[in-house]
Design an enzyme around this catalytic site. Structure first.
Site, short mmCIF file in Angstrom:
data_model
loop_
_atom_site.label_atom_id
_atom_site.label_comp_id
_atom_site.label_asym_id
_atom_site.label_seq_id
_atom_site.Cartn_x
_atom_site.Cartn_y
_atom_site.Cartn_z
CG HIS A 56 -8.13 -11.31 -3.74
ND1 HIS A 56 -9.21 -11.97 -3.20
CD2 HIS A 56 -7.99 -10.19 -2.99
CE1 HIS A 56 -9.69 -11.28 -2.18
NE2 HIS A 56 -8.96 -10.18 -2.03
CB ILE A 57 -2.54 -9.34 -4.14
CG1 ILE A 57 -1.73 -10.62 -4.03
CG2 ILE A 57 -1.83 -8.20 -3.42
CD1 ILE A 57 -0.40 -10.55 -4.75
CG HIS A 86 -1.99 -10.10 2.89
ND1 HIS A 86 -2.21 -8.76 3.13
CD2 HIS A 86 -3.17 -10.72 3.21
CE1 HIS A 86 -3.43 -8.57 3.58
NE2 HIS A 86 -4.05 -9.75 3.63
#
Length: 213
Positions: free
Chosen positions: A68-69, A156
Site C-alpha cells: 500500500h501507499i 512509496h
C-alpha cells in the site's frame, strides 16, 4: 469481564520482533489510511529476486503481507470515533477521481523510532494526486485532533522489512544493484504501474474501503 485497566504485555516474538509504537489500551484502535496496491503475479518473482540479493549481502528481509501507499501516520482512535472518522473521509474524498501511479525507484526507509528498516519503491508518477488526497485526510484527522501526515512525504510502496536500523547495508552498490534488477526485469514498466482506485482506512482489524470516482 475485562476492564480498561487490564494490563497487556506485548510479545515481539509474536510479530517478527517488531515493537509496538503505541501501548495497547482496550477501546483504543490503531488506525491508518492508505491506498492499497495489488501488483500483478509476476511482481512476486521480482521481489523474491530482490530479497535473495539482499540476503546474500547479509540482510534478511521479510516480505510485506500486503502492499500500500500510506496516506496517514498510524494514529489512535477511540472505538466510538471510528465510524464518524470514516464518514468524514467518505465526504471529503467523494469527488476524488482514480489516477495512475508509477513506483519504480528503489529507496530505503526507517520508521520514526529507527526500530524497523524498509525497502520500498518510491512513487514517481501520481505524487500530486497523492498530496491532494493527504490534504483531505489531514482535515479529517484534525477534526478529531489527531496528528496529520508528514511534511514533504516520500510516497512509496514498502516491499519488505527487517528489525533495526539497517539503512547502511542497503545503500551504495547494493541499492544500485537492486535498482538495476528492477530496471532490467521483464515487463518492469508494467509491473511498477497501477491505478489508485480506492482509499482504505484500517482501524484495528476492520478495513473500510472508499472507492474513488
Amino acid at each position: 469481564m475485562f476492564s480498561d485497566s487490564t494490563q497487556y504485555t506485548d510479545d515481539p516474538t509474536r510479530h517478527g520482533g517488531r515493537l509496538r509504537s503505541f501501548s495497547h489500551v482496550r477501546g483504543h484502535w490503531a488506525t491508518y489510511v492508505y491506498v492499497p496496491v495489488h501488483p500483478k503475479e509476476e511482481f512476486a518473482e521480482l521481489l523474491d529476486d530482490l530479497l535473495d540479493v539482499a540476503r546474500r549481502n547479509g540482510l534478511h528481509l521479510t516480505k510485506m503481507e500486503e502492499f500500500h501507499i500510506s496516506q496517514s501516520q498510524t494514529v489512535i482512535l477511540r472505538h466510538h470515533w471510528i465510524q464518524p472518522f470514516v464518514q468524514s473521509l467518505r465526504e471529503r474524498l467523494s469527488s476524488v477521481n482514480r489516477f495512475l501511479c508509477v513506483a519504480h525507484r528503489l529507496k530505503v526507509y526507517t520508521n520514526q523510532e529507527k526500530t524497523r528498516t524498509f525497502l520500498g519503491l518510491e512513487v514517481t508518477v501520481g505524487q500530486q494526486q497523492l498530496l491532494d488526497m493527504v490534504s483531505e485526510v489531514d482535515q479529517s484527522l484534525q477534526e478529531f485532533r489527531l496528528e496529520t501526515f508528514y511534511q514533504n512525504p516520500s510516497f512509496h510502496v514498502s516491499l519488505a522489512w527487517c528489525v533495526g536500523d539497517m539503512v547502511d547495508l542497503l545503500q551504495g552498490a547494493v541499492r544500485d544493484h537492486l535498482q538495476s534488477m528492477v530496471d532490467d526485469f521483464d515487463d518492469s514498466e508494467i509491473l511498477t504501474r497501477f491505478h489508485a482506485e480506492e482509499i482504505c482506512c484500517k482501524a484495528g482489524n476492520k478495513v473500510f474501503s472508499i472507492p474513488l470516482r
